[in-house]
Structures are given as C-alpha cells and as structure tokens.
Design a protein around this motif. Structure first.
Motif, PDB file in Angstrom:
ATOM      1  N   ARG A  28       0.805  -1.216   0.000  1.00 33.90           N
ATOM      2  CA  ARG A  28       0.000   0.000   0.000  1.00 33.90           C
ATOM      3  C   ARG A  28       0.842   1.272   0.000  1.00 33.90           C
ATOM      4  NH1 ARG A  28      -4.728  -1.539   4.451  1.00 33.90           N
ATOM      5  NH2 ARG A  28      -5.892  -2.985   3.084  1.00 33.90           N
ATOM      6  N   SER A  29       2.067   1.182   0.535  1.00 33.53           N
ATOM      7  CA  SER A  29       2.923   2.375   0.561  1.00 33.53           C
ATOM      8  C   SER A  29       3.511   2.692  -0.805  1.00 33.53           C
ATOM      9  CB  SER A  29       4.049   2.172   1.572  1.00 33.53           C
ATOM     10  OG  SER A  29       4.944   1.161   1.121  1.00 33.53           O
ATOM     11  N   GLY A  30       3.644   1.671  -1.671  1.00 36.60           N
ATOM     12  CA  GLY A  30       4.226   1.870  -2.987  1.00 36.60           C
ATOM     13  C   GLY A  30       5.724   2.042  -2.975  1.00 36.60           C
ATOM     14  N   LEU A  31       6.368   1.743  -1.862  1.00 34.81           N
ATOM     15  CA  LEU A  31       7.809   1.956  -1.771  1.00 34.81           C
ATOM     16  C   LEU A  31       8.607   0.806  -2.378  1.00 34.81           C
ATOM     17  CD1 LEU A  31       8.114   3.398   1.858  1.00 34.81           C
ATOM     18  CD2 LEU A  31       8.202   4.646  -0.304  1.00 34.81           C
ATOM     19  N   GLY A  32       8.184  -0.394  -2.165  1.00 33.91           N
ATOM     20  CA  GLY A  32       8.962  -1.532  -2.610  1.00 33.91           C
ATOM     21  C   GLY A  32       9.974  -1.951  -1.554  1.00 33.91           C
ATOM     22  N   VAL A  33      10.475  -3.178  -1.704  1.00 35.06           N
ATOM     23  CA  VAL A  33      11.381  -3.722  -0.706  1.00 35.06           C
ATOM     24  C   VAL A  33      12.703  -2.957  -0.692  1.00 35.06           C
ATOM     25  CG1 VAL A  33      12.630  -5.789   0.024  1.00 35.06           C
ATOM     26  CG2 VAL A  33      10.313  -6.005  -0.889  1.00 35.06           C
ATOM     27  N   VAL A  34      13.190  -2.530  -1.844  1.00 38.13           N
ATOM     28  CA  VAL A  34      14.480  -1.829  -1.902  1.00 38.13           C
ATOM     29  C   VAL A  34      14.409  -0.520  -1.115  1.00 38.13           C
ATOM     30  CG1 VAL A  34      16.188  -0.742  -3.419  1.00 38.13           C
ATOM     31  CG2 VAL A  34      15.063  -2.878  -4.123  1.00 38.13           C
ATOM     32  N   ALA A  35      13.330   0.229  -1.298  1.00 39.04           N
ATOM     33  CA  ALA A  35      13.185   1.491  -0.566  1.00 39.04           C
ATOM     34  C   ALA A  35      13.034   1.236   0.928  1.00 39.04           C
ATOM     35  CB  ALA A  35      11.972   2.262  -1.101  1.00 39.04           C
ATOM     36  N   SER A  66       6.631   1.374  10.215  1.00 26.10           N
ATOM     37  CA  SER A  66       5.477   2.243  10.473  1.00 26.10           C
ATOM     38  C   SER A  66       5.821   3.711  10.222  1.00 26.10           C
ATOM     39  CB  SER A  66       5.011   2.044  11.915  1.00 26.10           C
ATOM     40  OG  SER A  66       4.015   2.978  12.258  1.00 26.10           O
ATOM     41  N   ASP A  67       7.055   4.126  10.566  1.00 26.04           N
ATOM     42  CA  ASP A  67       7.461   5.525  10.376  1.00 26.04           C
ATOM     43  C   ASP A  67       7.558   5.896   8.906  1.00 26.04           C
ATOM     44  OD1 ASP A  67       7.545   5.884  13.081  1.00 26.04           O
ATOM     45  OD2 ASP A  67       9.711   5.583  13.278  1.00 26.04           O
ATOM     46  N   ILE A  68       8.127   5.026   8.075  1.00 20.04           N
ATOM     47  CA  ILE A  68       8.358   5.400   6.666  1.00 20.04           C
ATOM     48  C   ILE A  68       7.108   5.230   5.810  1.00 20.04           C
ATOM     49  CG2 ILE A  68      10.793   4.815   6.883  1.00 20.04           C
ATOM     50  CD1 ILE A  68      10.241   2.270   5.277  1.00 20.04           C
ATOM     51  N   THR A  69       6.175   4.358   6.268  1.00 19.04           N
ATOM     52  CA  THR A  69       4.967   4.131   5.465  1.00 19.04           C
ATOM     53  C   THR A  69       3.749   4.872   6.001  1.00 19.04           C
ATOM     54  OG1 THR A  69       4.418   2.156   6.746  1.00 19.04           O
ATOM     55  CG2 THR A  69       5.782   1.845   4.781  1.00 19.04           C
ATOM     56  N   GLY A  70       3.808   5.360   7.230  1.00 16.00           N
ATOM     57  CA  GLY A  70       2.654   6.038   7.824  1.00 16.00           C
ATOM     58  C   GLY A  70       1.590   5.083   8.325  1.00 16.00           C
ATOM     59  N   ALA A  71       1.897   3.780   8.402  1.00 16.64           N
ATOM     60  CA  ALA A  71       0.924   2.795   8.896  1.00 16.64           C
ATOM     61  C   ALA A  71       0.709   2.972  10.393  1.00 16.64           C
ATOM     62  CB  ALA A  71       1.420   1.378   8.598  1.00 16.64           C
ATOM     63  N   ASP A  72      -0.514   2.620  10.843  1.00 16.11           N
ATOM     64  CA  ASP A  72      -0.856   2.733  12.260  1.00 16.11           C
ATOM     65  C   ASP A  72      -0.009   1.737  13.059  1.00 16.11           C
ATOM     66  OD1 ASP A  72      -1.957   3.171  14.679  1.00 16.11           O
ATOM     67  OD2 ASP A  72      -4.005   2.605  14.152  1.00 16.11           O
ATOM     68  N   LEU A  73       0.747   2.257  14.047  1.00 17.98           N
ATOM     69  CA  LEU A  73       1.651   1.397  14.805  1.00 17.98           C
ATOM     70  C   LEU A  73       0.909   0.475  15.770  1.00 17.98           C
ATOM     71  CD1 LEU A  73       4.574   0.656  15.518  1.00 17.98           C
ATOM     72  CD2 LEU A  73       4.559   2.495  17.210  1.00 17.98           C
ATOM     73  N   GLY A  74      -0.267   0.889  16.270  1.00 16.94           N
ATOM     74  CA  GLY A  74      -0.982   0.074  17.268  1.00 16.94           C
ATOM     75  C   GLY A  74      -1.338  -1.313  16.757  1.00 16.94           C
ATOM     76  N   PRO A  75      -2.146  -1.442  15.684  1.00 18.95           N
ATOM     77  CA  PRO A  75      -2.483  -2.786  15.185  1.00 18.95           C
ATOM     78  C   PRO A  75      -1.248  -3.564  14.726  1.00 18.95           C
ATOM     79  CG  PRO A  75      -3.971  -1.134  14.281  1.00 18.95           C
ATOM     80  CD  PRO A  75      -2.886  -0.389  14.961  1.00 18.95           C
ATOM     81  N   LEU A  76      -0.273  -2.854  14.144  1.00 16.85           N
ATOM     82  CA  LEU A  76       0.921  -3.540  13.677  1.00 16.85           C
ATOM     83  C   LEU A  76       1.713  -4.111  14.861  1.00 16.85           C
ATOM     84  CD1 LEU A  76       2.177  -4.048  10.908  1.00 16.85           C
ATOM     85  CD2 LEU A  76       3.629  -2.048  11.252  1.00 16.85           C
ATOM     86  N   THR A  77       1.780  -3.355  15.959  1.00 18.57           N
ATOM     87  CA  THR A  77       2.480  -3.830  17.151  1.00 18.57           C
ATOM     88  C   THR A  77       1.759  -5.022  17.786  1.00 18.57           C
ATOM     89  OG1 THR A  77       3.337  -1.619  17.596  1.00 18.57           O
ATOM     90  CG2 THR A  77       3.337  -3.160  19.425  1.00 18.57           C
ATOM     91  N   ALA A  78       0.428  -4.950  17.834  1.00 23.96           N
ATOM     92  CA  ALA A  78      -0.335  -6.066  18.406  1.00 23.96           C
ATOM     93  C   ALA A  78      -0.094  -7.354  17.625  1.00 23.96           C
ATOM     94  CB  ALA A  78      -1.816  -5.727  18.442  1.00 23.96           C
TER      95      ALA A  78
END
Length: 361
Positions: A28-35, A66-78
């Motif tokens: 969803r971030s569109g960054l790719g693994v290299v980025a 989470s910092d580079i993609t802007g994803a919500d850290l709460g659900p990701l941490t859980a």
C-alpha cells in the motif's frame, strides 16, 4: 499479494497473519522492498527473511516500517506481539526436541515399612504381635485412704483405755446437802452413784472420729487440702476464613501490588491485555508507556535503540529501569510498577549518545 512468494502451509497462524500484514503495508505504501531496506537501516537479506517468515522480526523493524509508510503502529504492534510469542514458543520446542528425552531414574529405594522393603516382603520385618512395654495398661490410680490411729491415753499404750476398776466418786454438786434419812430397819443401804466407764470410752471414740474425718478431708482435697486446682478449659481459637483471591484471566499471574518488579510478559500482562497510553521519540529511539488494566500495572518500552541506551518507568517513588543489551537487540522493556491508571506513569530514556527525554513533556 500476487507478487510475493507463497508462505509455507506449516507456519503458525499468528506468524502468517503478521507477515501478510507486513507485505500489505509495503504494497500500500508503494515503496517496494528496496526502498524499505534503504530507509529502515536493515539489510536486504534481513528483510527477505522477515517477509518470507524465515526469521523473527525485531520490534525496531516494525517501528521503522510504520514511520516510513505512515501505517498505524498500534495494530501492527499487536500483530507483532502475537507473532513474537509464536516464534519464541517454536524455538523452545526445537530446543527440547534437540535435547532429547531425559531418562527416568525410577523411584528411590525407601525404608522398610510394616515388613515390606522395596515391594518385597521382609520376613524379619514382620511386627511382633506380642504387646510390649508401651502396650501395658496405665497404672491404677485409685485413691488410697490412710488409716488414722487415735491417740493413746497418757496412762496406757492401748488404743482404748480399759475402764477404771475403782473410779473416784463424782463430787456432790450441793455444797451443803441435807443429811440423808436413816434407813428403815431391815432395808439394804443404797450405794453412792459413780461415773460409768462407758462415758469415758464414748468420749475418746468421738475424739478419734473427729481427727479421722479431718485427715480424710485433707487427703481428699477438702478445706486446707493440697489437691491440685482444676485447669480451666482452653478457649477454642476462632478461625477466620481467608478472603477469596480475585479471579484473573487465563495466563495472568498477578495484579496490583503483586506485579511490582515482575516481568510483564512472564506474568501474562502483555500482548492483547496491554495498550500504549503515552509515547515519545528521543533521537532514533521510540519510547512508550505500556499499561495493563487487568494487572493494574505499567512499564516502559524502548525500540530502535542502541546498546547501552537506558529506559525507565516511574510513578511517585516507584521506579524500574532497563538497559538495551549488547548483541544486536534494539529494544528493551522494564519491569512493572503498580498504578491505578496508565496516565499516572511516565517513561523516560537516556541514550548512550547523550540525548534524553520523557513522555508527557
């Protein structure tokens, strides 16, 4: 998700769910693994192992993603906490399987009891059916009454004095008696009245009875006796029923003051039972206050840190401190302190490079 290699069907469900969430965040971030590799500070080989479930993912990688993609850290941490516990469980099972089963040495030999030793009958151990000294009946404690011999009179050694064959005549109470009339002619003269010996014997017997009764009363514990006083009955102790312990969810092993100084993961207070109530970023490190309402306790956690960085949690005079160890780990958490609410605690960090700070500042 079609560009990703399919995951193994033998994966733990928690690990599979977490890895798929990581892949979805990157897509969803569109960054790719290299980025992602360039911006998170982890090698390409590490991320390949993370995204194909070949190696546990460190918490620092989750925070960085989470910092580079802007994803919500709460659900990701859980999701990461569930996967991390599954990885640890898998590693323990592998270690036990490699160690192999421990041979059972069998029960130790015990002493002979009632003629049986180690499951075999010992003919010399049969107890003697004849009664021993300990089986003798208790001694008869019948009260013995002592005979009392009445005191002997001063004029003889016998128990009762013989009657005096010639007692002295009793004195006449009348000091001036009238002269007795002369006997009639032909009558027999009357002898003077004398004290009978039976009166003396009766007096002595009565005195002996009194002395005997007094001695019997003394032996039987009567007035003036030496009988031991009867012990008062011991009052029965009042049993106070203990208060029932509060019921806790499965896996939770403490609550409130009992959690002070305890490891939150080991006591079952982490995972879905804990939430982040305050957080801050100090340099490259991320500091959080974690709180469990079930355990009524809080602790501090630091991620993205370096070896030698220090994190602490405090409430009033209660403080717990932890350091990031050497060896590649970039996260650490403190032991718990009991608090009524998570807002009452704060987390602080002091980095090895000199930076420091706390939540709520």
């Amino acid at each position: 998700m079609s560009a990703w290699k399919a995951l193994s069907g033998e994966l733990d469900p928690d690990v599979r769910t977490f890895v798929e969430r990581l892949r979805l965040v990157i897509d969803r971030s569109g960054l790719g693994v290299v980025a992602v590799v360039e911006r998170t500070g982890h090698d390409r080989a590490d991320w390949d192992a993370f995204l194909h479930a070949r190696r546990p993912v460190p918490r620092s990688a989750v925070v960085a993603l989470s910092d580079i993609t802007g994803a919500d850290l709460g659900p990701l941490t859980a999701a990461w906490e569930h996967a991390d516990r599954a990885w640890k469980r898998l590693l323990r099972e592998r270690a036990v399987a490699e160690a192999g089963p421990t041979p059972d040495p069998g029960p130790p030999p015990g002493p002979a009891r009632d003629g049986v030793r180690d499951g075999r009958r010992d003919p010399e151990g049969v107890p003697d059916p004849r009664p021993g000294p300990q089986d003798a009946p208790p001694a008869d404690r019948t009260l013995r009454i002592r005979k009392v011999v009445p005191p002997a009179p001063a004029h003889g050694p016998t128990m009762a004095p013989a009657p005096d064959p010639a007692p002295a005549p009793a004195p006449d109470p009348d000091p001036a008696p009238d002269p007795a009339p002369a006997p009639a002619p032909g009558s027999v003269p009357r002898k003077p009245r004398r004290a009978t010996p039976l009166l003396y014997a009766a007096g002595i017997a009565g005195a002996a009875l009194v002395v005997t009764a007094a001695v019997l009363l003394a032996d039987l514990g009567g007035p003036g006796g030496s009988a031991a006083p009867t012990a008062a009955p011991t009052p029965s102790a009042t049993t106070v029923a203990p208060e029932p312990a509060p019921s806790l969810p499965d896996g939770v092993r403490c609550t409130g003051a009992d959690c002070g100084g305890q490891d939150p993961e080991r006591m079952g207070c982490g995972g879905p039972l804990a939430t982040t109530v305050a957080s801050t970023r100090i340099g490259p490190a991320f500091v959080e206050v974690r709180y469990s309402g079930v355990c009524a306790a809080a602790w501090a956690r630091i991620t993205g840190a370096a070896a030698g960085d220090e994190v602490s949690v405090q409430h009033g005079t209660a403080v717990q401190v932890a350091n990031v160890p050497e060896g590649g780990d970039t996260d650490a958490y403190t032991a718990m302190i009991p608090v009524a609410s998570g807002a009452a605690a704060r987390a602080c960090a002091m980095l090895a490079g000199g930076e420091d700070g706390c939540t709520g500042e």
